[in-house]
Design a protein around this motif. Structure first.
Motif, mmCIF file in Angstrom:
data_model
loop_
_atom_site.group_PDB
_atom_site.id
_atom_site.type_symbol
_atom_site.label_atom_id
_atom_site.label_comp_id
_atom_site.label_asym_id
_atom_site.label_seq_id
_atom_site.Cartn_x
_atom_site.Cartn_y
_atom_site.Cartn_z
ATOM 1 N N ALA A 154 0.443 -1.609 -5.883
ATOM 2 C CA ALA A 154 -0.625 -0.840 -6.538
ATOM 3 C C ALA A 154 -1.177 0.226 -5.608
ATOM 4 N N TYR A 155 -1.455 -0.142 -4.380
ATOM 5 C CA TYR A 155 -2.047 0.774 -3.408
ATOM 6 C C TYR A 155 -1.111 1.940 -3.084
ATOM 7 N N GLY B 138 1.073 3.224 -5.274
ATOM 8 C CA GLY B 138 1.401 3.996 -6.469
ATOM 9 C C GLY B 138 2.694 3.626 -7.156
ATOM 10 N N ALA C 57 -5.985 0.880 -6.190
ATOM 11 C CA ALA C 57 -5.269 1.945 -6.901
ATOM 12 C C ALA C 57 -6.204 3.103 -7.230
ATOM 13 N N GLU D 226 -4.244 6.518 -8.041
ATOM 14 C CA GLU D 226 -3.010 6.135 -8.739
ATOM 15 C C GLU D 226 -3.302 5.778 -10.194
ATOM 16 N N VAL E 132 -0.931 3.375 -12.166
ATOM 17 C CA VAL E 132 -1.105 1.984 -11.750
ATOM 18 C C VAL E 132 -2.378 1.417 -12.360
#
Length: 122
Positions: A52-53, A55, A84, A89, A92
């Protein structure tokens, strides 16, 4: 044959790298061979958090399909959806929202992160 703690940590680190890089097919092979979907590295970052972090929306979706806990926080009490948002992102964030991520979980909670980073939550 069981893995030692050191070997287990190495496997989780390798899987974490795959999650960061969006190598979904290879990551899922680790899960198929017994790595827990909610495995966490030494900092408490789950595979989902790392994807998630960084992307990796496709990887996030695949982990969610495999039953990953969308609200599993790391040792700093950060949630995947807030991470995210912090990184901007949007794809996400959408996947995590659709999976039922708790906007009030973590520090800061995702609702607060949304305000700080300009996300509109519907």
């Amino acid at each position: 044959m069981a893995l030692s703690d050191e070997q287990t940590a190495q496997v989780i680190e390798l899987a974490g790298n795959l999650a960061r890089e969006g190598e979904t097919t290879q990551l899922l092979e680790f899960l198929d061979h017994g790595l827990p979907v909610d495995a966490q590295n030494a900092a408490g970052d789950s595979l989902l958090m790392l994807a998630a972090y960084h992307g990796q929306a496709e990887t996030v979706a695949a982990l969610v399909e495999r039953g990953a806990d969308v609200d599993l926080r790391n040792e700093r009490d950060q949630s995947p959806i807030a991470g995210a948002m912090f990184k901007g992102e949007r794809a996400v964030v959408q996947v995590l929202l659709e999976a039922g991520a708790d906007l009030d979980a973590g520090t800061p909670p995702a609702r607060q992160a949304a305000v700080m980073f300009g996300f509109v939550i519907e």
